[in-house]
Design a protein around this motif. Sequence first.
Motif, PDB file in Angstrom:
ATOM      1  N   ARG A 286     -72.565  51.143  28.845  1.00 26.37           N
ATOM      2  CA  ARG A 286     -72.814  50.517  27.539  1.00 26.37           C
ATOM      3  C   ARG A 286     -71.879  51.121  26.501  1.00 26.37           C
ATOM      4  O   ARG A 286     -71.232  50.407  25.723  1.00 26.37           O
ATOM      5  CB  ARG A 286     -74.290  50.736  27.176  1.00 26.37           C
TER       6      ARG A 286
ATOM      7  N   GLU B 174     -85.850  31.945  23.411  1.00 26.79           N
ATOM      8  CA  GLU B 174     -87.010  32.758  23.796  1.00 26.79           C
ATOM      9  C   GLU B 174     -88.171  32.518  22.836  1.00 26.79           C
ATOM     10  O   GLU B 174     -89.305  32.345  23.221  1.00 26.79           O
ATOM     11  CB  GLU B 174     -86.575  34.234  23.767  1.00 26.79           C
TER      12      GLU B 174
ATOM     13  N   TRP C 170     -79.760  34.028  16.859  1.00 24.76           N
ATOM     14  CA  TRP C 170     -79.322  35.060  17.805  1.00 24.76           C
ATOM     15  C   TRP C 170     -78.922  34.390  19.127  1.00 24.76           C
ATOM     16  O   TRP C 170     -77.859  34.658  19.686  1.00 24.76           O
ATOM     17  CB  TRP C 170     -80.448  36.077  18.034  1.00 24.76           C
TER      18      TRP C 170
ATOM     19  N   TYR D  71     -70.403  45.531  30.153  1.00 20.71           N
ATOM     20  CA  TYR D  71     -71.767  45.186  29.742  1.00 20.71           C
ATOM     21  C   TYR D  71     -72.596  44.733  30.937  1.00 20.71           C
ATOM     22  O   TYR D  71     -73.784  45.023  31.032  1.00 20.71           O
ATOM     23  CB  TYR D  71     -71.754  44.117  28.644  1.00 20.71           C
TER      24      TYR D  71
ATOM     25  N   ASN E 272     -73.623  47.707  32.675  1.00 17.96           N
ATOM     26  CA  ASN E 272     -74.693  48.320  31.872  1.00 17.96           C
ATOM     27  C   ASN E 272     -76.032  47.660  32.166  1.00 17.96           C
ATOM     28  O   ASN E 272     -77.062  48.325  32.368  1.00 17.96           O
ATOM     29  CB  ASN E 272     -74.311  48.169  30.392  1.00 17.96           C
ATOM     30  N   TRP E 273     -76.052  46.324  32.279  1.00 15.08           N
ATOM     31  CA  TRP E 273     -77.311  45.614  32.557  1.00 15.08           C
ATOM     32  C   TRP E 273     -77.833  45.960  33.949  1.00 15.08           C
ATOM     33  O   TRP E 273     -79.026  46.181  34.142  1.00 15.08           O
ATOM     34  CB  TRP E 273     -77.120  44.099  32.442  1.00 15.08           C
TER      35      TRP E 273
ATOM     36  N   ARG F 286     -79.207  49.496  33.817  1.00 14.26           N
ATOM     37  CA  ARG F 286     -80.504  49.573  33.120  1.00 14.26           C
ATOM     38  C   ARG F 286     -81.609  48.981  33.984  1.00 14.26           C
ATOM     39  O   ARG F 286     -82.739  49.445  33.974  1.00 14.26           O
ATOM     40  CB  ARG F 286     -80.436  48.822  31.786  1.00 14.26           C
TER      41      ARG F 286
ATOM     42  N   HIS G 159     -85.454  48.061  32.972  1.00  9.65           N
ATOM     43  CA  HIS G 159     -85.284  47.182  31.798  1.00  9.65           C
ATOM     44  C   HIS G 159     -84.427  46.007  32.246  1.00  9.65           C
ATOM     45  O   HIS G 159     -83.382  46.192  32.856  1.00  9.65           O
ATOM     46  CB  HIS G 159     -84.562  47.958  30.683  1.00  9.65           C
TER      47      HIS G 159
ATOM     48  N   VAL H  98     -82.417  42.507  30.960  1.00  8.03           N
ATOM     49  CA  VAL H  98     -82.058  41.710  29.777  1.00  8.03           C
ATOM     50  C   VAL H  98     -82.629  40.313  29.973  1.00  8.03           C
ATOM     51  O   VAL H  98     -82.859  39.870  31.090  1.00  8.03           O
ATOM     52  CB  VAL H  98     -80.527  41.624  29.606  1.00  8.03           C
TER      53      VAL H  98
END
Lengths: 10, 215
Positions: B5, B113, B122, B164, B167-168, B171, B177, B179
């Motif tokens: 990240r 969402e 967003w 990124y 990173n996902w 995570r 976690h 995304v």
Amino acid sequence: ADESDVKDEL
Amino acid sequence: MNIFRLAGDMTHLASVLVLLLKIHTIKSCAGVSLKTQELYALVFATRYLDIFTDFISVYNTVMKLIFLGSSFSIVWYIRRHKIVRRSYDKEQDTFRHYFLVLPCLLLALLIHEKFTVKELLWTFSIYLEAVAILPQLVLLQRTRNIDNLTGQYVFLLGAYRSLYILNWIYRYFTERHFVHWITWIAGLVQTLLYADFFYYYFESWKNNVKLQLPA
């Protein structure tokens, strides 16, 4: 907002 | 904050600062697509609205301010700076970016969402970021020769997106976690757009020839 909701990424 | 990240954010930061520095130093924006820069400014403007409402960290806020400031500065330089604007190739940079903004707006209204203004904007910014590079890639193919700074700019953006994704994945396995699937799919599509460019970028680098994208 619960943790997963917070958009902590850019 | 994991290393992927941080590296991704630093690469993203480098891409905009390299571009801003190039334009400021040589007072030229040759090869740069104003359309892509305007789309990125719109992406940041619609994504970083929470800068005033949710405080996440100093790092988060500072980075958002830098991205907002640099993207709008780049647009200002190309549109308004009396010397830089002369080198803008408006005949070649003809990608109708409204064809990107409207579908992203509609898609955000359809798939999101939560149905709140902040969330819709967003989500719109997530979709728009995925396609914002297209005018720049089209311009690079049209002008065929890529001056190395514009090539570096696209390369750094592609690296930021790839980091990124790492990173996902990181995570997911370490923090459990995940995304939101909207972020995941849009991010994947965006990164795939760079894959093609990467191939030609490495080919030219390996054969030490000027980067030529196929017409």
